[in-house]
Scaffold this motif. Structure first.
Motif, PDB file in Angstrom:
ATOM      1  N   LYS A  21       0.836  -1.202   0.000  1.00 19.58           N
ATOM      2  CA  LYS A  21       0.000   0.000   0.000  1.00 19.58           C
ATOM      3  C   LYS A  21       0.869   1.249   0.000  1.00 19.58           C
ATOM      4  CE  LYS A  21      -4.443   0.852  -0.089  1.00 19.58           C
ATOM      5  NZ  LYS A  21      -5.302   0.273  -1.128  1.00 19.58           N
ATOM      6  N   GLY A  22       2.039   1.172   0.623  1.00 21.91           N
ATOM      7  CA  GLY A  22       2.957   2.307   0.610  1.00 21.91           C
ATOM      8  C   GLY A  22       3.451   2.636  -0.785  1.00 21.91           C
ATOM      9  N   LYS A  23       3.576   1.625  -1.643  1.00 24.55           N
ATOM     10  CA  LYS A  23       3.958   1.896  -3.036  1.00 24.55           C
ATOM     11  C   LYS A  23       2.882   2.716  -3.738  1.00 24.55           C
ATOM     12  CE  LYS A  23       6.787  -2.266  -3.590  1.00 24.55           C
ATOM     13  NZ  LYS A  23       6.998  -3.511  -4.369  1.00 24.55           N
ATOM     14  N   GLU A  24       1.633   2.389  -3.475  1.00 22.06           N
ATOM     15  CA  GLU A  24       0.544   3.171  -4.069  1.00 22.06           C
ATOM     16  C   GLU A  24       0.535   4.592  -3.524  1.00 22.06           C
ATOM     17  OE1 GLU A  24      -4.302   2.824  -4.803  1.00 22.06           O
ATOM     18  OE2 GLU A  24      -3.241   1.298  -3.640  1.00 22.06           O
ATOM     19  N   LEU A  25       0.828   4.734  -2.235  1.00 17.28           N
ATOM     20  CA  LEU A  25       0.922   6.068  -1.644  1.00 17.28           C
ATOM     21  C   LEU A  25       2.030   6.884  -2.302  1.00 17.28           C
ATOM     22  CD1 LEU A  25      -0.040   7.934   0.775  1.00 17.28           C
ATOM     23  CD2 LEU A  25       1.919   7.011   2.009  1.00 17.28           C
ATOM     24  N   ALA A  26       3.182   6.254  -2.532  1.00 13.00           N
ATOM     25  CA  ALA A  26       4.291   6.947  -3.198  1.00 13.00           C
ATOM     26  C   ALA A  26       3.931   7.328  -4.634  1.00 13.00           C
ATOM     27  CB  ALA A  26       5.534   6.064  -3.176  1.00 13.00           C
ATOM     28  N   LEU A  27       3.157   6.464  -5.313  1.00 10.11           N
ATOM     29  CA  LEU A  27       2.715   6.776  -6.673  1.00 10.11           C
ATOM     30  C   LEU A  27       1.853   8.031  -6.694  1.00 10.11           C
ATOM     31  CD1 LEU A  27       2.233   6.104  -9.689  1.00 10.11           C
ATOM     32  CD2 LEU A  27       0.336   4.653  -8.943  1.00 10.11           C
ATOM     33  N   HIS A  28       0.864   8.092  -5.818  1.00 15.44           N
ATOM     34  CA  HIS A  28      -0.007   9.266  -5.774  1.00 15.44           C
ATOM     35  C   HIS A  28       0.775  10.522  -5.391  1.00 15.44           C
ATOM     36  CE1 HIS A  28      -3.317   6.743  -6.590  1.00 15.44           C
ATOM     37  NE2 HIS A  28      -3.512   6.281  -5.371  1.00 15.44           N
ATOM     38  N   LYS A  29       1.672  10.393  -4.448  1.00 10.53           N
ATOM     39  CA  LYS A  29       2.485  11.546  -4.033  1.00 10.53           C
ATOM     40  C   LYS A  29       3.328  12.059  -5.191  1.00 10.53           C
ATOM     41  CE  LYS A  29       5.895  13.083  -0.639  1.00 10.53           C
ATOM     42  NZ  LYS A  29       6.802  13.643  -1.668  1.00 10.53           N
ATOM     43  N   GLY A  30       3.943  11.137  -5.950  1.00 12.72           N
ATOM     44  CA  GLY A  30       4.731  11.556  -7.107  1.00 12.72           C
ATOM     45  C   GLY A  30       3.886  12.252  -8.161  1.00 12.72           C
ATOM     46  N   ASN A  31       2.673  11.743  -8.391  1.00 11.07           N
ATOM     47  CA  ASN A  31       1.787  12.377  -9.365  1.00 11.07           C
ATOM     48  C   ASN A  31       1.402  13.796  -8.933  1.00 11.07           C
ATOM     49  OD1 ASN A  31       1.809  10.080 -10.930  1.00 11.07           O
ATOM     50  ND2 ASN A  31      -0.067   9.250 -10.059  1.00 11.07           N
ATOM     51  N   PHE A  32       1.039  13.947  -7.667  1.00 13.28           N
ATOM     52  CA  PHE A  32       0.665  15.271  -7.174  1.00 13.28           C
ATOM     53  C   PHE A  32       1.855  16.229  -7.185  1.00 13.28           C
ATOM     54  CE2 PHE A  32      -2.953  13.063  -4.900  1.00 13.28           C
ATOM     55  CZ  PHE A  32      -3.938  13.680  -5.652  1.00 13.28           C
ATOM     56  N   ASP A  33       3.034  15.724  -6.873  1.00 15.63           N
ATOM     57  CA  ASP A  33       4.222  16.582  -6.916  1.00 15.63           C
ATOM     58  C   ASP A  33       4.493  17.072  -8.334  1.00 15.63           C
ATOM     59  OD1 ASP A  33       4.630  16.316  -4.218  1.00 15.63           O
ATOM     60  OD2 ASP A  33       6.121  14.714  -4.385  1.00 15.63           O
ATOM     61  N   ALA A  34       4.325  16.178  -9.311  1.00 16.71           N
ATOM     62  CA  ALA A  34       4.557  16.572 -10.708  1.00 16.71           C
ATOM     63  C   ALA A  34       3.557  17.639 -11.151  1.00 16.71           C
ATOM     64  CB  ALA A  34       4.468  15.347 -11.611  1.00 16.71           C
ATOM     65  N   VAL A  35       2.279  17.422 -10.847  1.00 17.61           N
ATOM     66  CA  VAL A  35       1.253  18.405 -11.230  1.00 17.61           C
ATOM     67  C   VAL A  35       1.477  19.724 -10.499  1.00 17.61           C
ATOM     68  CG1 VAL A  35      -1.215  18.903 -11.197  1.00 17.61           C
ATOM     69  CG2 VAL A  35      -0.428  16.621 -11.780  1.00 17.61           C
ATOM     70  N   GLY A  36       1.789  19.657  -9.213  1.00 11.35           N
ATOM     71  CA  GLY A  36       2.012  20.884  -8.449  1.00 11.35           C
ATOM     72  C   GLY A  36       3.196  21.682  -8.961  1.00 11.35           C
ATOM     73  N   THR A  37       4.254  20.979  -9.384  1.00 14.64           N
ATOM     74  CA  THR A  37       5.427  21.678  -9.922  1.00 14.64           C
ATOM     75  C   THR A  37       5.091  22.416 -11.208  1.00 14.64           C
ATOM     76  OG1 THR A  37       6.905  20.032  -8.942  1.00 14.64           O
ATOM     77  CG2 THR A  37       7.786  21.380 -10.728  1.00 14.64           C
ATOM     78  N   GLN A  38       4.378  21.748 -12.119  1.00  9.41           N
ATOM     79  CA  GLN A  38       3.998  22.393 -13.371  1.00  9.41           C
ATOM     80  C   GLN A  38       3.034  23.554 -13.131  1.00  9.41           C
ATOM     81  OE1 GLN A  38       5.628  21.532 -16.065  1.00  9.41           O
ATOM     82  NE2 GLN A  38       6.634  19.948 -14.846  1.00  9.41           N
ATOM     83  N   ALA A  39       2.132  23.387 -12.175  1.00 10.30           N
ATOM     84  CA  ALA A  39       1.200  24.473 -11.854  1.00 10.30           C
ATOM     85  C   ALA A  39       1.943  25.679 -11.280  1.00 10.30           C
ATOM     86  CB  ALA A  39       0.144  23.979 -10.866  1.00 10.30           C
ATOM     87  N   ALA A  40       2.980  25.434 -10.499  1.00 15.36           N
ATOM     88  CA  ALA A  40       3.775  26.542  -9.950  1.00 15.36           C
ATOM     89  C   ALA A  40       4.484  27.310 -11.064  1.00 15.36           C
ATOM     90  CB  ALA A  40       4.783  26.003  -8.942  1.00 15.36           C
ATOM     91  N   VAL A  82      -1.611  24.349  -6.863  1.00 11.75           N
ATOM     92  CA  VAL A  82      -0.421  24.213  -6.018  1.00 11.75           C
ATOM     93  C   VAL A  82      -0.818  24.018  -4.557  1.00 11.75           C
ATOM     94  CG1 VAL A  82       1.616  25.423  -5.144  1.00 11.75           C
ATOM     95  CG2 VAL A  82       1.079  25.503  -7.570  1.00 11.75           C
ATOM     96  N   ALA A  83      -1.774  24.808  -4.091  1.00 10.69           N
ATOM     97  CA  ALA A  83      -2.212  24.700  -2.705  1.00 10.69           C
ATOM     98  C   ALA A  83      -2.825  23.334  -2.417  1.00 10.69           C
ATOM     99  CB  ALA A  83      -3.213  25.812  -2.384  1.00 10.69           C
ATOM    100  N   MET A  84      -3.658  22.849  -3.334  1.00 11.00           N
ATOM    101  CA  MET A  84      -4.309  21.552  -3.112  1.00 11.00           C
ATOM    102  C   MET A  84      -3.297  20.416  -3.111  1.00 11.00           C
ATOM    103  SD  MET A  84      -7.989  21.636  -5.079  1.00 11.00           S
ATOM    104  CE  MET A  84      -7.269  21.951  -6.689  1.00 11.00           C
ATOM    105  N   VAL A  90       1.125  16.586   1.899  1.00 10.71           N
ATOM    106  CA  VAL A  90       1.606  16.732   3.281  1.00 10.71           C
ATOM    107  C   VAL A  90       0.668  16.025   4.259  1.00 10.71           C
ATOM    108  CG1 VAL A  90       2.049  18.379   5.127  1.00 10.71           C
ATOM    109  CG2 VAL A  90       2.868  18.859   2.822  1.00 10.71           C
ATOM    110  N   MET A  91      -0.621  16.305   4.162  1.00  6.86           N
ATOM    111  CA  MET A  91      -1.567  15.727   5.112  1.00  6.86           C
ATOM    112  C   MET A  91      -1.807  14.241   4.852  1.00  6.86           C
ATOM    113  SD  MET A  91      -4.351  18.815   5.365  1.00  6.86           S
ATOM    114  CE  MET A  91      -3.827  20.481   5.798  1.00  6.86           C
ATOM    115  N   GLY A  92      -1.828  13.852   3.573  1.00  5.00           N
ATOM    116  CA  GLY A  92      -2.050  12.447   3.256  1.00  5.00           C
ATOM    117  C   GLY A  92      -0.915  11.558   3.745  1.00  5.00           C
ATOM    118  N   THR A  93       0.322  11.948   3.471  1.00  6.03           N
ATOM    119  CA  THR A  93       1.452  11.153   3.945  1.00  6.03           C
ATOM    120  C   THR A  93       1.550  11.177   5.466  1.00  6.03           C
ATOM    121  OG1 THR A  93       2.888  13.087   3.577  1.00  6.03           O
ATOM    122  CG2 THR A  93       2.788  11.421   1.830  1.00  6.03           C
ATOM    123  N   GLY A  94       1.210  12.314   6.069  1.00  3.21           N
ATOM    124  CA  GLY A  94       1.216  12.385   7.529  1.00  3.21           C
ATOM    125  C   GLY A  94       0.201  11.440   8.149  1.00  3.21           C
TER     126      GLY A  94
END
Length: 226
Positions: A21-40, A82-84, A90-94
């Motif tokens: 399940k942690g692999k799936e968590l890392a997948l979602h985190k990577g996807n959100f990081d990529a989208v957030g970076t491009q949005a910034a 970016v905010a979302m 942050v909150m999901g991984t926490g």
């Protein structure tokens, strides 16, 4: 002995399921990081469009208003994205790492459900950015070059929409066929029958196997005197 073997087996299975399940968590985190970076990056472009762009005095007031509306939409849509993405990662991984029993499943499912709204905000930022560029073409250029540039931007938007829909259909899968670990990671799972059902082996065979492995490990572990 059997109770200890049962507890060890349950702990091992849940540990391995949590790692999956942690692999799936890392997948979602990577996807959100990529989208957030491009949005910034797009938000930075939008700030330049609003602050640094010098509007010609002879530009029509309607074009000026339309341009600034699209520029501001580009800015706020990407800042929202970016905010979302920041809050979700942050909150999901926490929650997954520090929450109570079952938090890993809750965090992963929550991050998965938030993808649509994040992607919509990111898409709105891209569309408004393209429309802002089209308005700039009509402000800074003559009619013919502006029409050509507008056609190119319209083709770009059509192409983005077309291939986005194509990729969504191409990578689409049935949600009912998704591999789920909820039955293993659930807070109520500590009974031998559920574990045996998951593994598909006999209860006595499983316990004897685990006991032999535990005994072998103990025999090969040297004793140390304190």
């Amino acid at each position: 002995m059997l109770a200890a073997d049962k507890l060890l087996l349950t702990s091992t299975i849940r540990k391995n399921a949590t790692e999956l399940k942690g692999k799936e968590l890392a997948l979602h985190k990577g996807n959100f990081d990529a989208v957030g970076t491009q949005a910034a990056v797009l938000a930075g472009f939008a700030v330049v469009m609003v602050v640094e762009f010098h509007m010609p005095e002879e530009a029509h007031f309607a074009l000026q208003g339309i341009y600034y509306v699209f520029a501001v939409i580009t800015l706020v849509a990407n800042l929202r994205c970016v905010a979302m993405t920041t809050c979700i990662t942050v909150m999901g991984t926490g929650l997954a790492l520090r929450g109570p029993d079952g938090s890993m499943v809750r965090a992963v499912e929550g991050m998965y459900k938030q993808r649509a709204i994040v992607f919509r905000s990111f898409g709105a930022g891209i569309v408004s950015c393209c429309l802002s560029v089209a308005v700039i073409a009509w402000i800074k250029m003559d009619a013919i070059p502006a029409a050509i540039c507008t056609g190119a931007i319209a083709w770009t938007l059509f192409s983005i929409a077309k291939y986005t829909n194509f990729y969504m259909e191409f990578f689409k899968f049935n949600e009912d066929e998704v591999v789920s670990l909820d039955d293993i990671l659930g807070a109520d799972l500590v009974n031998k029958e559920a574990i045996v059902k998951q593994l598909g082996v006999g209860s006595d065979t499983l316990v004897r196997l685990l006991g032999s492995l535990t005994q072998t490990r103990r025999e090969h572990t040297p004793d140390t005197d304190v």
